[in-house]
Scaffold this active site. Structure first.
Site, PDB file in Angstrom:
ATOM      1  CG  LEU A 504      -1.988  -1.080   1.293  1.00 54.89           C
ATOM      2  CD1 LEU A 504      -2.745  -0.992   2.607  1.00 54.89           C
ATOM      3  CD2 LEU A 504      -2.953  -0.968   0.123  1.00 54.89           C
ATOM      4  N   GLY A 505       2.029   1.188   0.593  1.00 50.17           N
ATOM      5  CA  GLY A 505       2.881   2.368   0.653  1.00 50.17           C
ATOM      6  C   GLY A 505       4.121   2.093   1.472  1.00 50.17           C
ATOM      7  N   GLY A 507       6.889   4.301   4.140  1.00 52.36           N
ATOM      8  CA  GLY A 507       7.184   5.529   4.851  1.00 52.36           C
ATOM      9  C   GLY A 507       8.448   5.399   5.656  1.00 52.36           C
ATOM     10  N   GLY A 510       8.565   2.154   7.785  1.00 46.92           N
ATOM     11  CA  GLY A 510       8.561   0.832   7.169  1.00 46.92           C
ATOM     12  C   GLY A 510       7.581   0.759   6.023  1.00 46.92           C
ATOM     13  CB  VAL A 512       1.734   0.068   4.765  1.00 40.08           C
ATOM     14  CG1 VAL A 512       0.352  -0.335   5.253  1.00 40.08           C
ATOM     15  CG2 VAL A 512       2.367   1.043   5.732  1.00 40.08           C
ATOM     16  CE  LYS A 527       3.069   2.171   9.575  1.00 40.29           C
ATOM     17  NZ  LYS A 527       3.543   2.857   8.365  1.00 40.29           N
ATOM     18  CG  ASP A 624       7.379  11.774   9.957  1.00 44.77           C
ATOM     19  OD1 ASP A 624       7.553  12.841   9.320  1.00 44.77           O
ATOM     20  OD2 ASP A 624       7.516  10.654   9.451  1.00 44.77           O
TER      21      ASP A 624
END
Length: 783
Positions: A504-505, A507, A510, A512, A527, A624
């Site tokens: 999914l993504g 960052g 880590g 996801v 995650k 963040d």
């Protein structure tokens, strides 16, 4: 229609010579004073009257239905002024002004015309007008409505009707119906800090397709409809009303917040009849019973009451709400003599301001949880969710039968302070004691049977328990402490994500992956953390962080469902957010969120950060905040993710700028200066995200013109040059946009002490406090 015209001219004797006289003028001979100007007042016989109307212990200047027994007021000048004395005069001055004069007081204008008037007239429509010497209308009461719309009167864009305080007091009340810029007709509460957003509306005509040249009008046959800029009817608001000629109509927003269409046959003994009204729920208007007040429906009428332990603030004005009549003990006092009880209100809902949520609980468990929590003053239960709340309670009402709700609201009140308990509560206690005794007996008998059954099957199941590892036992202990968290094995999550197939993504913490649980019935986001703390002491630190994160519950935080600490693998299991990140929501969606939606998103983010900073058990500094850590659910609600994870990072992780934790472009200046990091670092990051959100563009856009590449610099330049309209992709209210820009500039002040707290930011967003010019832009604006 016949008229009686009154005409005065200045005479040497100082006497008036009218060409006809009526009882109306004889009621107060000083209704109008002499002047060098000619005054013509037209009174439609038996329909409308203009003059001094009884109000309190004096008079108001009003227009009312003279031909009805009720003498209903439809317009009032300077409606919030105190009652006028009998010495007041309406004066038509020699320089063409219509003013009010009282002994010892200065003149007050009754009509702010742009040029001198020559004639004043009350038309048979109920419109009081001023003409210049060319018979051109230069001012009319129809352009400045109070709470009523009369036939052929137009309600234009940005105009509104505001309810009266009561039937006999025509000063400004607490409800309004507004014609918005987009042509939509919306009902709002009329109070300071209540913005014109869907969250605060309690009815809408859904006419936002008409545009900013629309008008709302009521015709003489009782039809309420919308006209576009060319005068064409685009929507009939009162479809179910059967038009009827020969009656008089008016549309009024009443003091109870209901917008009604009335008719009258002008008979001497007739009353006003209700032809149509909205909303259909008489308890629907927000704030009709004030803070802590409960709106119930009795005989199709709204009825305000107070919960146990509360009394009305003002018995004459129940819409002001209720206040406690008992002393509240704080959590720290632990007074053994003070006890509390719970009163249940069935099928009642209230505005969600929960500070804590409990999931998968029964109604009885919700009741008990609030009773045992000294911070809980009320709880709202629905769909096996318990939402703990504090006073004041707002928009608390009984639901309309058949509207689909099945819920309850519990309110805590003090007993034992004066030794008194309400009789209904005492009777319920006696009944509950009987039930408790029977229940304990049944439970004891069932326990004996269960024990015997357990002994019989124990020898056949002993091998199952031996398979549990020491780590699983430890996980079970954590699960008992944090009911909402589940400990997963790595293999379980590997199966759930199909071998971590769908990413999914990615960052700073880590990667996801998307997965499913319970045979595909629930979608999750997994995650996989990278560079987390090592074994040994780090193992216990990881468990402690999971406990801390697991105890945070807020509607604007992404919910943590579970975790995995299998060997060196560290994974977190979250609820799945179907609309992805805020960055994707703003920049990659085919339909961009509009201004109102973007303001709502900003409020969602601010409330989530406030919870982390001030309201959760352990203060959390996110470190963040950026658009990729803000996720959007299926309903467009923004939620903060990755909170509480900063402590899990290795010391050398995310050092993009000399020891900085966070995302480039969103970190506060104190990171660069090696200063202590406080919650104000999150406020700075919020300010950058806030500008990205309301301007609907990236923080750094290399494809933009040179002076617009860096968003923050561009915002400064536009604010200083009074060109903030360039910042947004659509046309929005200039005042609202300027307020938003000032909020963002305050958040990104270089000095952390100058930045507001998140609580102050929310107050500024909601419009409850004034927003001064930020120090960074003050000198430029003053120059």
């Amino acid at each position: 229609m016949e008229f009686c015209h009154y005409k005065w001219e200045k005479r040497e004797s100082g006497e008036d010579d009218g060409n006809c006289s009526t009882e109306k003028l004889q009621h107060n001979p000083r209704l109008f004073s002499l002047s060098q100007w000619q005054l013509i007042l037209a009174l439609a016989i038996r329909i409308f009257a203009f003059g001094f109307f009884p109000f309190g212990d004096g008079y108001s200047i009003s227009i009312w239905f003279e031909g009805t027994p009720q003498k209903t007021v439809v317009w009032t000048a300077n409606r919030n002024d105190p009652p006028l004395s009998r010495n007041a005069n309406i004066v038509f001055t020699s320089d063409g002004r219509l003013v009010l004069q009282e002994l010892g007081n200065q003149e007050k204008s009754l009509a702010n015309a742009t040029q001198p008037a020559a004639v004043a007239s009350l038309l048979d429509s109920g419109n009081f007008v001023l003409y210049d010497s060319n018979s051109t209308i230069i001012w009319q009461s129809f352009d400045y409505p109070t709470d009523t719309l009369l036939p052929n009167q137009l309600l234009r864009v940005r105009r509104q009707l505001v309810s009266s305080s009561s039937e006999n007091n025509h000063s400004t009340g607490i409800f309004r119906i507004k014609m918005q810029n987009d042509g939509n007709i919306v009902l709002y509460q009329y109070a300071v800090g209540i913005p014109d957003t869907p969250d605060y509306a309690y009815w809408s005509a859904v006419t936002n397709f008409v545009g900013n040249n629309a008008t709302l009008t009521l015709d003489k046959n009782g039809r309420l409809y919308m006209l576009n800029s060319t005068g064409v009817v685009v929507k009939n608001i009162t479809n179910e009303v059967i038009p009827s000629d020969g009656k008089m109509y008016r549309a009024t927003i009443d003091n109870d917040g209901i917008f009604r269409l009335y008719s009258h046959d002008l008979g001497e003994s007739g009353n006003w009849s209700i032809e149509w009204y909205v909303p259909g729920d008489v308890c629907g208007p927000r704030g009709i019973c004030g803070i802590n007040g409960f709106c119930d429906i009795q005989n199709q009428q709204a009825f305000c009451t107070c919960p146990p332990g509360f009394v009305f603030i003002n018995q004459e004005q129940m819409n002001l709400g209720c206040s406690r009549n008992f002393t509240v003990e704080t959590c720290s006092s632990k007074n053994e003599h003070t006890k509390y009880a719970i009163q249940e209100f069935q099928n009642a809902i209230l505005e969600d301001t929960a500070y804590a949520l409990l999931f998968s609980v029964t109604k009885e468990e919700c009741n008990q949880a609030c009773l045992e929590d000294c911070n809980c003053e009320a709880a709202f239960y629905q769909n096996r969710e318990c939402r703990k709340q504090k006073f004041p309670l707002t928009f608390w009402r009984r639901t309309v039968q058949g509207d689909g709700y099945s819920n309850a609201t519990f309110v805590k009140f003090g007993i034992g302070i004066d030794g008194m308990v309400p009789k209904d509560i005492e009777s319920k206690k006696v009944l509950r004691m009987d039930i408790l005794i029977i229940g304990v007996a049944c439970l004891a008998f069932a326990s004996i049977l269960l024990a015997v059954f357990a002994i019989l099957i124990f020898r056949y199941r002993i091998w199952t328990y031996k398979r549990l590892s020491r780590e699983a036992a430890t996980d079970q202990g954590i699960l008992m402490e944090d009911v909402s968290l589940r400990a997963f094995t790595y293999s379980e999550l590997e199966v759930a994500t199909n071998g971590f197939a769908e990413q999914l993504g990615r960052g700073s913490f880590g990667t996801v992956f998307k997965g499913t649980l319970s045979n595909g019935q629930r979608t999750i986001a997994v995650k996989r953390l990278e560079k987390v703390v090592v074994e040994g002491e780090g193992e216990e630190e990881f468990r402690n962080e999971m406990r801390s994160i697991g105890r945070t519950h807020h509607k604007n935080l992404v919910r943590l469902l579970g975790y995995c600490h299998d060997s060196s693998n560290r994974l977190l299991v979250y609820e799945y957010m179907s609309n992805g990140t805020l960055a994707n929501y703003l920049f990659k969606s085919q339909v961009k969120p509009n201004w109102e939606v973007r303001i709502k998103i900003a409020l969602n983010i601010a409330r989530g950060i406030l919870y982390l900073h001030e309201e959760c058990e352990t203060q959390i500094i996110h470190c963040d905040i950026n658009p990729n850590n803000i996720l959007m659910d299926a309903n467009g609600c923004a939620k903060i993710s990755d909170f509480g994870l900063a402590k899990l990072l290795m010391p050398d992780h995310s050092k993009t700028l000399t020891g900085i934790r966070g995302t480039r472009g969103y970190v506060a200046p104190e990171w660069l200066k090696n200063l202590p990091i406080t919650v104000k670092a999150d406020v700075y990051s919020f300010g950058i995200v806030f500008f990205v959100n309301i301007c609907c563009r990236r923080n750094i856009d290399i494809n933009a013109p040179q002076d617009e590449v860096i968003l923050v610099d561009w915002v400064y330049d536009c604010f200083k040059s009074n060109q903030v309209h360039r910042l947004v992709p659509e046309e929005v209210d200039a005042e609202s946009l300027e307020r938003m820009v000032k909020i963002g500039l305050w958040c990104i002040e270089d000095d952390p002490a100058a930045r507001p707290s998140m609580k102050k930011v929310i107050q500024m967003l909601e419009g409850t406090v004034e927003i001064p010019i930020p120090p960074c832009a003050r000198s430029a604006v003053e120059n």
